[in-house]
Motif scaffolding. Structure first.
Motif, PDB file in Angstrom:
ATOM      1  N   TRP A   1       0.845  -1.102  -0.014  1.00  0.00           N
ATOM      2  CA  TRP A   1      -0.020  -0.093   0.166  1.00  0.00           C
ATOM      3  C   TRP A   1       0.846   1.305   0.062  1.00  0.00           C
ATOM      4  O   TRP A   1       0.651   2.178  -0.799  1.00  0.00           O
ATOM      5  CB  TRP A   1      -0.870   0.078   1.328  1.00  0.00           C
ATOM      6  CG  TRP A   1      -1.953   1.042   1.353  1.00  0.00           C
ATOM      7  CD1 TRP A   1      -3.143   1.161   0.523  1.00  0.00           C
ATOM      8  CD2 TRP A   1      -1.555   2.575   1.827  1.00  0.00           C
ATOM      9  NE1 TRP A   1      -3.673   2.609   1.013  1.00  0.00           N
ATOM     10  CE2 TRP A   1      -2.692   3.338   1.517  1.00  0.00           C
ATOM     11  CE3 TRP A   1      -0.556   3.003   2.483  1.00  0.00           C
ATOM     12  CZ2 TRP A   1      -2.961   4.616   2.010  1.00  0.00           C
ATOM     13  CZ3 TRP A   1      -0.667   4.311   3.012  1.00  0.00           C
ATOM     14  CH2 TRP A   1      -1.800   5.140   2.460  1.00  0.00           C
TER      15      TRP A   1
ATOM     16  N   PHE B   1       1.016   4.355  -2.844  1.00  0.00           N
ATOM     17  CA  PHE B   1       0.671   5.841  -2.392  1.00  0.00           C
ATOM     18  C   PHE B   1       1.640   6.811  -2.566  1.00  0.00           C
ATOM     19  O   PHE B   1       1.391   7.903  -3.078  1.00  0.00           O
ATOM     20  CB  PHE B   1       0.426   5.580  -0.878  1.00  0.00           C
ATOM     21  CG  PHE B   1      -0.002   7.024  -0.366  1.00  0.00           C
ATOM     22  CD1 PHE B   1      -1.224   7.391  -0.447  1.00  0.00           C
ATOM     23  CD2 PHE B   1       1.019   7.776   0.312  1.00  0.00           C
ATOM     24  CE1 PHE B   1      -1.786   8.627   0.034  1.00  0.00           C
ATOM     25  CE2 PHE B   1       0.357   9.024   1.051  1.00  0.00           C
ATOM     26  CZ  PHE B   1      -0.992   9.552   0.708  1.00  0.00           C
TER      27      PHE B   1
ATOM     28  N   LEU C   1      -5.150   0.134  -4.162  1.00  0.00           N
ATOM     29  CA  LEU C   1      -5.637   1.100  -3.067  1.00  0.00           C
ATOM     30  C   LEU C   1      -4.867   1.852  -2.892  1.00  0.00           C
ATOM     31  O   LEU C   1      -5.226   3.301  -2.550  1.00  0.00           O
ATOM     32  CB  LEU C   1      -6.256   0.107  -2.086  1.00  0.00           C
ATOM     33  CG  LEU C   1      -6.853   0.713  -0.888  1.00  0.00           C
ATOM     34  CD1 LEU C   1      -8.000   1.143  -1.439  1.00  0.00           C
ATOM     35  CD2 LEU C   1      -6.829  -0.375   0.454  1.00  0.00           C
TER      36      LEU C   1
ATOM     37  N   THR D   1      -5.700   6.188  -3.075  1.00  0.00           N
ATOM     38  CA  THR D   1      -5.745   7.060  -2.005  1.00  0.00           C
ATOM     39  C   THR D   1      -5.464   8.290  -2.283  1.00  0.00           C
ATOM     40  O   THR D   1      -6.499   9.342  -1.693  1.00  0.00           O
ATOM     41  CB  THR D   1      -5.209   6.575  -0.904  1.00  0.00           C
ATOM     42  OG1 THR D   1      -5.621   5.099  -0.542  1.00  0.00           O
ATOM     43  CG2 THR D   1      -5.297   7.186   0.351  1.00  0.00           C
TER      44      THR D   1
END
Length: 147
Positions: free
Chosen positions: A14, A18, A47, A51
């Motif tokens: 993640w 990001f 994901l 974000t």
């Protein structure tokens, strides 16, 4: 793989998705190299990479509440350009996002007047499509090399 190990690897995937410069290109192959299954190696980086988009949309909406900022931003575009952006911007988002990066695309699209809904939808589709293509390419390459 235990739950704690999976959570650690998922969090790493993640975070790689990001942060700018890692994004999907590094996050998906690194997640596969960490030992995550292909679904998880796509899900967590996607994901993470998606974000920033709702965060940027939220921040832009908050900035637009300040009258001085709103006047300055709305004075930079024309109605004709905004119509063009809202009509054809989805194609620009789909194609440009993996090359420029989601942070730049989302901030620029909102600053130029693109509506939030299409920006959220097409940036997610773009990120997901490129992540799946990268994972599929890796899987095919591994299969080819291992015979």
């Amino acid at each position: 793989m235990g739950l704690a190990e999976y959570i650690g690897k998922a969090a790493a995937a993640w975070f790689m998705g990001f942060f700018p410069f890692f994004e999907i290109y590094v996050a998906v192959p690194a997640s596969i190299a960490l030992g995550l299954d292909y679904f998880s190696a796509v899900f967590w980086p996607v994901l993470g990479n998606f974000t920033p988009v709702p965060l940027i949309v939220f921040a832009h909406n908050q900035l637009m509440r300040i009258e001085r900022v709103k006047r300055w931003l709305t004075g930079r575009t024309s109605e004709r350009f905004e119509r063009w952006l809202n009509r054809y911007g989805s194609w620009v988002i789909l194609i440009v996002t993996p090359w420029v990066g989601i942070w730049v695309v989302a901030a620029t699209a909102r600053a130029l007047g693109m509506r939030s809904g299409p920006l959220l939808l097409y940036s997610f589709i773009s990120i997901l499509a490129y992540a799946v293509l990268i994972a599929a390419g890796i899987a095919l390459g591994i299969d080819f090399l291992t015979g």
